[in-house]
Structures are given as C-alpha cells and as structure tokens.
Design a protein around this motif. Structure first.
Motif, PDB file in Angstrom:
ATOM      1  N   MET B   1       0.866  -1.224  -0.075  1.00 11.18           N
ATOM      2  CA  MET B   1      -0.176  -0.079   0.011  1.00 11.18           C
ATOM      3  C   MET B   1       0.739   1.175   0.040  1.00 11.18           C
ATOM      4  O   MET B   1       1.610   1.268   0.696  1.00 11.18           O
ATOM      5  CB  MET B   1      -0.947   0.137   1.332  1.00 11.18           C
ATOM      6  N   LYS B   2       0.821   2.011  -0.964  1.00  9.02           N
ATOM      7  CA  LYS B   2       1.279   3.141  -0.933  1.00  9.02           C
ATOM      8  C   LYS B   2       1.024   4.146   0.157  1.00  9.02           C
ATOM      9  O   LYS B   2      -0.192   4.121   0.095  1.00  9.02           O
ATOM     10  CB  LYS B   2       1.244   3.935  -2.367  1.00  9.02           C
ATOM     11  N   ARG B   3       1.839   4.599   0.884  1.00 11.72           N
ATOM     12  CA  ARG B   3       1.514   5.225   2.215  1.00 11.72           C
ATOM     13  C   ARG B   3       1.039   6.826   1.741  1.00 11.72           C
ATOM     14  O   ARG B   3       1.743   7.544   1.007  1.00 11.72           O
ATOM     15  CB  ARG B   3       2.746   5.403   3.079  1.00 11.72           C
ATOM     16  N   TRP B 440      -4.821  -1.997  -0.404  1.00 10.62           N
ATOM     17  CA  TRP B 440      -3.650  -2.418  -1.223  1.00 10.62           C
ATOM     18  C   TRP B 440      -3.807  -1.582  -2.576  1.00 10.62           C
ATOM     19  O   TRP B 440      -4.988  -1.137  -3.228  1.00 10.62           O
ATOM     20  CB  TRP B 440      -3.808  -3.885  -1.944  1.00 10.62           C
ATOM     21  N   GLN B 441      -2.816  -0.996  -3.095  1.00  8.44           N
ATOM     22  CA  GLN B 441      -2.829  -0.037  -4.258  1.00  8.44           C
ATOM     23  C   GLN B 441      -1.832  -0.866  -5.457  1.00  8.44           C
ATOM     24  O   GLN B 441      -1.069  -1.244  -4.890  1.00  8.44           O
ATOM     25  CB  GLN B 441      -2.321   1.233  -4.052  1.00  8.44           C
ATOM     26  N   GLY B 442      -2.487  -1.164  -6.372  1.00  9.97           N
ATOM     27  CA  GLY B 442      -1.712  -1.856  -7.655  1.00  9.97           C
ATOM     28  C   GLY B 442      -0.318  -1.293  -7.965  1.00  9.97           C
ATOM     29  O   GLY B 442      -0.607   0.062  -8.023  1.00  9.97           O
TER      30      GLY B 442
END
Lengths: 309, 539
Positions: B1-3, B440-442
């Motif tokens: 996950m990009k913060r 979750w970010q792809g």
C-alpha cells in the motif's frame, strides 16, 4: 546586568541537554517500528529493513542512539531524515520561514493589540471599548483553524486578493494573511491585557502625581500610563513567541507553509527522532532567549526592577 | 500500500462547514481550445518524495509520479492499464520463463547517452542487490540469481548486444511484461552507478519530461519543475511545455488553489470537499474507481476466528455490512462497493464471481451464519476493528462497526491506534484483539499483483498468515498459463477460493477523485490514479 545575562545563558546548557534527552526518550518510546511503517502495507524484505534500521541507528538501544546523536551535534551533524536529507538542511529551510511568520504575527499583535487595548482602556465603557471586548472575545473563542479557513476562502478563493496557499519561497507579502490568522488569538489577549493594565494605571498614584505636577494629559498618558502598562504585555509577548512557533502548526497546515510546525508534526508521526529533537532543541533555545530578552526589557521599562548580582 | 499523507480530520470537518456557511463558488464554464499552448507549464499537486528519486527505491505515490514522468521503461501503461511498448520493440517468450527483449534504436538519456540493454541490466542489478537496501528489490525476486539473504547478481539476465537481452525467470509468469511499466524497472545512464546519491537528487532519465535545471529543480518540500524532453519520441509525447509539481501537506490548501486558479490539476480531493467537488467543478470533476482495494482482516490466531467457525463468522460479518450505504453516506460516493479482491480498472475484474453474494448486505443470512457458528462455540467478548487515527479511518470504521452491531447484535467497537507505526507493530506481532484495516494499491495493472503479495503462503504483505494450498496452486497455475486470458481465468478461480475463506473482508475500491481548473483541458486519469500529464493541454 552582564553577570545576570551570562548566568542566564549558562543555564541554557542543562536546559538544552535535559530537553533533548526527554524528547529523544519520548520519540523513542513511541510505539511501533518507524522503519517498518515507512513502507506501509508493502514491506520490503526483512534484510532490507534491518539495513535501513542500522543506517539510522535504530537497531541500537535508546541510550546509545541518544549519545550518537549528541556526539554528532559536536561535529555539526544533526542526523538525517528518513529520506536521507541532513536535518541541518531541513532546519535551514524551515526555520527562516516560521521565524518570518512568527515575527510578522508578533509585530501585528504587539502593534495593533497595544493600540486597540490602549484606546479601549482610555475610553472604558464607551462604544470603542465595548466593540474591542466583543471582537477579542470572538477571536479567543473561535479556533484558529476556523478563522484560517474562512479568511483563506474569502481572500483567496472568493475575492482572489491573495493566493490561498503560500509559495515555496514564502515572501513576506504572502505571509501577511497567515500571520494575521496566527496572531488573532494573541492579539485578543493583548487587547484585554493592555486595556486592563491601562485602566488600572489611570487611577494609580503615580498618574495622579504626574497630573498634579501639571504635566499635559498627552505626556501623562504616553509616558507614564503606557510605559507602565507595557510590562505585563512584554511578559506575555515573550512567552508568546514560543507559543507562536509551536502554534504555527495549524496555520502552516492551512496555508501549506513549509515551516517548523508542519515539519515537526510530520517527523513525530514518522518517529524521526533526530529531526524532532533538533527542531525542538532550537525552539527551546529561541524560547529561553526570548524569555531572557523579556527579563532584560523589564528593567528598561520599569527602573524599580533591577537585577542584582 | 502506497502510504498517503496524513490529513487533519478535525480541520477538514470544520473546513466543510466553513465552506457551507460562506456558499460555494461554481467553476466558470469556458470553452477550451483543443490545441493548447505546447510551451505552457501545467501545475499540479504532489508530495515530497519519501526518498531520493532512485527508481528502484521509489514505491510511494509522491516520488512515483515524478519518476514515471522522468523515465521511460520497456513499456508504459495507457489510461486503461494496457501496456504499450516504449523503449521495447518486442518482449517475447515461448514458455513464459525465458523472455527475449528487443529494444528500439534511437533512445537516449537526456545527457546524450544511448539507452542500451546494459542501461536496464545495471539498474535492475542495483535494485536487486541486498546491500543496496532498495525498497523495490522484491520486484526482481522472480529473476534467476535473485537472493534475499545475500548480495548476488541477477544471473538470469543475459545481454546479447546493445538492443537485445534475455531474462530468465525462476518460475513461468505469463503476464510478466505487464509489470515492466512499473517504476522499479526503469533504465539508468552509467552516471547513476558512479554517484547514486547525486543521481537521486538530479535524476537523468529518458522519459517525456526532464528536470528544468541541472540543480535545484527539486526544491525539497516545495515542489519540482520538469520541462519537456525534446529528444523523447515515445508514446507519451507531451503536448505541454512541462510540469510544475507543487507539494502539499494538506489537500484543503491545494483545493483552494484550484478553486482560485493557482493550480491547474489536483489529482485528489480533500474529505471536506467530497460533497461539493462535483458541483464546484461541474466540467472537470473526475470520480471513477481506481486500482485501490480496501477491506479489513480477521486474524486466525484469535479465538472464534479460525477453522470452520471462523469461516462462518467471517461470512456473517461480511454480509452484515451495508457497503452501499456506507460508501454513499461516509464517502459521498467516492468509493465503489467491492465485488472481488482486485479492482474494476483491471483486465479480468469480475462482479459475478461464484460466491460473491457473500459481499452483499444480507442481514438474515448473516444472522443465520452467526448462529451456526455459535453452535460450534458461543461467541464471547467484544468485536473490534483496529485502525490508525492519523489516517482518516475513524468514520468508516465506526460505520462498519455500527452495521455489524445492528445486524448481529454483538458488542462492537473501533480500536484507535495513534499512528500507523503503532497499529502495524501490533499487527506484525500478532497482538491484535480483532479486525484490522487493510488496503492495497496496485503497482502494475494485473490481477496477480492484487493476489500474490497478499494471500499466498508466506508472502510479504500477508500479515495474517493466510495459507491455502488450493489457492497457492490455483494462482501458480495462472502464472504458468501460456496466454494472459488463461491466466485471468485461473486468477478468478483463485479469487473464488478467497471468497469462501475470506482472509480479508472486501469493503470497497477507492475512487480516483480529481478536479482541474478551467485553464487546462484533456485531463484523463490513468489506471493508477495519476493523470496522464503528457496529454494535458493548457491555454
């Protein structure tokens, strides 16, 4: 006087070490591993994490970390942020901006606060006095960020008079609106403080004496009343300089100013020990120096206050 | 996950009421010229990159959007997430294991150095090497020679000549080329390896944009200035003169800047404007699903949440949540209720997987399943969901908790942690007392990227240690499939296993929300929620 000043400056040494130690300890005691959190839900391999932890001495016990930090200070190394930038660079970028902001706010609140409070005190019970009391009550009770957002919306978005956010260089002109917001609460306190002090002094013995001596009303009011009324105001301003630097966090957030407040806030949430401690250490020094300045100003304003050996 | 950056919730709320009080300005309608000024600089929002701009160490959004503007990899993604060749002329394989990469001739870095096979190999080797501690190192873990415990070369990569190299994967992966547009796979000029720190500060790329000046283009915490790279001749040819990416710590200020015309494009909207952004910007507001999946996990180590009982309870929990209502009320329609474990922007997304009815609000069924679980072992205690209060999660956690409480009639509460680090520590140490938010970010537009890192046994982001042999083997079959279509079918099968086990309870997909001032037109958002900057016209 010189001895007194020197003694006060020497006192800063234990204050500095005490403050940095406590703050470092508090940052260290924050729960969680800051390095793991840095990567969010997407952790790199454990081996990578360990290396990054070692880079910031986070694999060491608290006391070792602190001593390494203090040791670095003597060589001018204030540590690095988690993005690898020297903390000194971050400080060099943030402090001048916040200092400008705080100075503008201080000037604004000191000048207008004393002016309004002084007039209100002289015209106690009149319309001007009543309005000043209402406005100051309003400013004290409405949170700074509400004032900030409303002014930003009105001046920036609705009327287009200023940019809603401050650009990177943060020139003085762009800082005026944020400084007004930052100063608003203290302005209200200074109005009330000055007003009360002026109206007290108006009925004081030394004013009656001065009037009886045949001095003009103008001279009595400006030299005798105003000068004596400034003592509590100056005390407040000294403490307020520290409060402004800390209080800037909300204002800086609203106007996107890259100053001390936002940097410290971010560093605390990231658990970036060296950044937090270095910033707060500098703020402690500014605070202590401002208080020293206030104490010295006391003597200048009121000759009865003298600092003996 | 990009913060993402931390917002100030309370401030946002007050901002919302302040805006409501003063009335909101509507954007002016103005016909924009389709051509635009090709030398105009487009300003947009961003955030201070977490690390120097080294592509193998850039896994967060702030640095990511700059890196993809500065570099061109073998492929890039179009708005739908499909790949188009950039530096690559072809990427081919007969067995999905050995890949032959042919480069197009004529590509150069902005310092004049030609882009060769070695440019890729050097960068990838640097990224994979353990002692370089690059956050994207695991992106190379499927290439022969990768070692997570010791320094090693990627021996699977063979340079044939300047425009040809082969990559041997440890296991077959049919959609491997889909990965290659991700930041981690960009090529580097040789100067990068000579002084990596200087390179990270002043990166030299081969992408559509380059730094405006050699030094000082990246003004830390303030912004970064990019101009069009005249030598770039790929598929992302800019129709503007450059990008001024301004860093914002708080989205409210950025929003005010677009409203007043001081910022052209804002690729996010503060919570406080969820309700109003579509009426504030009737012509330019964007609100569409993004490649961001959100849900919450129930750890198996907790009493009542393992085995058959846990399975029943997770299904009951899932069916007791009114996702439609929560996304409407809390998020003002800026989230889309989940129907699977991936994202609607991906090729292979499905809203009709077998068993997906478990994601629909069904209080009767929920109560029935919960009662069944109670027969195995009666539920005791309070149900909670952990979240970090510095991330703006409280509102939806409370809503989910209420939904659960009202439907199942159990005691339930949100459990706030002060920071993400604190929440992560308990999650990592298996010390949770209930559910925990998960997202979750792809990284790249593939179903695999939403499944493998999160649910395969022992995977890096599989914090709750879900383990299913059936899932692992179905996913592996997918990677071995010879065509992408076959792979997708297997990935969908794998998701049907997840729908039964519910290792995470899907909630919704984040939408990409964005607005732009009337100074610009042709603002399209890519699959990764980043606007296609090169296509924006101004003036």
């Amino acid at each position: 006087m010189l001895w007194y000043t020197g003694k006060r400056i020497l006192q800063m040494i234990p204050v500095f070490f005490g403050a940095t130690f406590l703050i470092y300890f508090m940052v260290f005691a924050l729960p969680g591993d800051p390095i793991a959190a840095l990567y969010g839900d997407r952790p790199p391999t454990e081996a990578v994490l360990e290396q990054v932890r070692a880079r910031y001495n986070l694999d060491q016990p608290f006391i070792v970390q602190y001593l390494l930090y203090i040791g670095g200070l003597f060589t001018g190394d204030f540590g690095t942020t988690f993005s690898g930038r020297p903390v000194t660079d971050v400080m060099a970028a943030a402090f001048p901006i916040t200092f400008r902001l705080a100075m503008l706010a201080l000037l604004f609140e000191a000048f207008f606060g004393v002016l309004v409070g002084f007039i209100a005190g002289l015209r106690k019970g009149k319309l001007f006095d009543a309005s000043a009391l209402v406005v100051s009550l309003l400013l004290i009770s409405v949170p700074t960020f509400v004032i900030g957002f409303i002014l930003q919306y009105l001046f920036g978005v609705q009327w287009g008079l200023v940019r809603p956010t401050v650009s990177g260089e943060a020139p003085w002109s762009e800082l005026v609106l944020p400084a007004v917001v930052l100063a608003s609460v203290s302005f209200a306190y200074i109005v009330r403080l000055t007003r009360a002090s002026v109206s007290d002094n108006l009925s004081a013995d030394f004013v009656r004496t001065a009037t009886a001596k045949g001095l003009s009303r103008r001279r009595v009011v400006t030299v005798h009343v105003l000068r004596n009324s400034l003592v509590p105001v100056v005390a407040f301003l000294g403490v307020d300089l520290g409060a402004l630097m800390v209080g800037a966090i909300v204002t800086e957030g609203i106007f996107n100013i890259n100053g001390v407040g936002g940097t410290v806030y971010k560093a605390i949430t990231l658990g970036e020990g060296p950044t937090v401690v270095s910033f707060i250490a500098v703020m402690v020094i500014i605070f202590v120096l401002a208080n020293l300045l206030v104490d010295l100003l006391y003597a200048a304003l009121d000759p009865r206050i003298r600092y003996a050996k | 996950m990009k913060r993402s950056r931390i917002g100030m919730g309370a401030i946002a709320l007050v901002a919302a009421s302040a805006l409501a009080l003063t009335g909101c300005a509507a954007g002016d309608d103005e016909a924009s010229s389709p051509s635009g000024d090709t030398s105009a600089i487009v300003s947009t929002n961003g955030s201070e990159p977490q690390n120097p701009l080294i592509t193998t160490n850039t896994t967060e959004t702030g640095g990511g959007k700059i890196a993809t503007s500065l570099f061109a990899g073998l492929v890039s993604y179009d708005a739908d997430g499909a790949i188009e060749n950039e530096v690559a002329e072809s990427i081919e394989s007969d067995d999905a294991t050995t890949w032959n990469v042919t480069l197009e001739e004529g590509w150069t870095f902005t310092n004049g150095e030609p882009v060769t096979s070695q440019s890729f190999v050097d960068a990838w080797n640097y990224g994979a090497k353990l002692s370089n501690a690059q956050s994207a190192s695991y992106f190379f873990d499927n290439i022969v020679g990768y070692n997570a415990e010791a320094d090693s070369e990627l021996t699977g990569i063979t340079v044939e000549d300047d425009t040809h190299f082969t990559v041997e994967l440890i296991a077959p992966e049919a959609d491997w080329p889909l990965r290659l547009g991700y930041t981690a796979y960009m090529p580097w000029p040789t100067v990068a390896l000579e002084d990596i720190e200087a390179f990270g500060e002043n990166p030299i790329g081969n992408g559509p944009y380059m730094l405006a000046e050699e030094e000082g283009s990246w003004n830390h915490e303030v912004g970064i200035s990019l101009v069009t790279n005249p030598d770039y001749d790929g598929v992302r040819k800019p129709v503007n003169g450059g990008l001024e990416i301004k860093f914002y710590t708080d989205l409210d200020g950025a929003y005010a800047d677009v409203q007043s015309g001081n910022l052209d494009v804002l690729d996010a909207v503060p919570d406080s404007a969820f309700e109003t952004f579509e009426s504030d910007f009737p012509d330019s507001a964007v609100n569409q699903p993004a490649a961001i999946f959100q849900g919450f996990n129930m750890p198996y180590y907790l009493e009542h949440w393992s085995g058959e009982e846990g399975k029943l309870r997770r299904a009951a929990l899932s069916m007791s949540i009114d996702r439609e209502q929560i996304t409407d009320v809390i998020f003002q329609g800026t989230r889309t209720p989940a129907t699977d474990f991936t994202s609607p922007v991906l090729d292979g997304y499905s809203d009709s997987l077998e068993g997906s009815e478990v994601l629909e609000f069904n209080p009767e069924e929920a109560k029935k399943l919960w009662a069944e679980a109670d027969k195995i072992s009666p539920y005791t205690g309070t149900f909670d969901i952990a979240y970090n209060s510095d991330g703006g999660h409280q509102a939806w956690v409370d809503a989910v908790i209420n939904s659960v409480k009202n439907t199942l009639g159990i005691e339930a509460t949100g459990k706030a942690y002060p920071t993400f680090a604190a929440a992560l520590a308990d999650r990592d140490a298996n010390k949770l007392t209930g559910g925990t938010r998960a997202g979750w970010q792809g990284d790249y537009p593939s179903l695999y990227n939403f499944l493998a890192p999160l649910y395969t046994t022992g995977a890096g982001s599989n914090y709750e240690d879900y383990s299913s042999e059936e899932f692992d083997s179905t996913l592996a079959e997918g990677t071995k499939a010879s065509t992408v279509e076959d792979a997708i079918a297997k990935y969908q099968d794998a998701q049907e296993i997840l729908l039964e086990d519910l290792p995470t309870i899907p909630l919704w997909y984040s939408n990409v929300v964005g607005v732009s001032a009337d100074t610009v037109s042709n603002v399209t958002f890519g699959w990764d929620s980043v606007p296609l900057y090169f296509a924006i016209t101004k003036g």
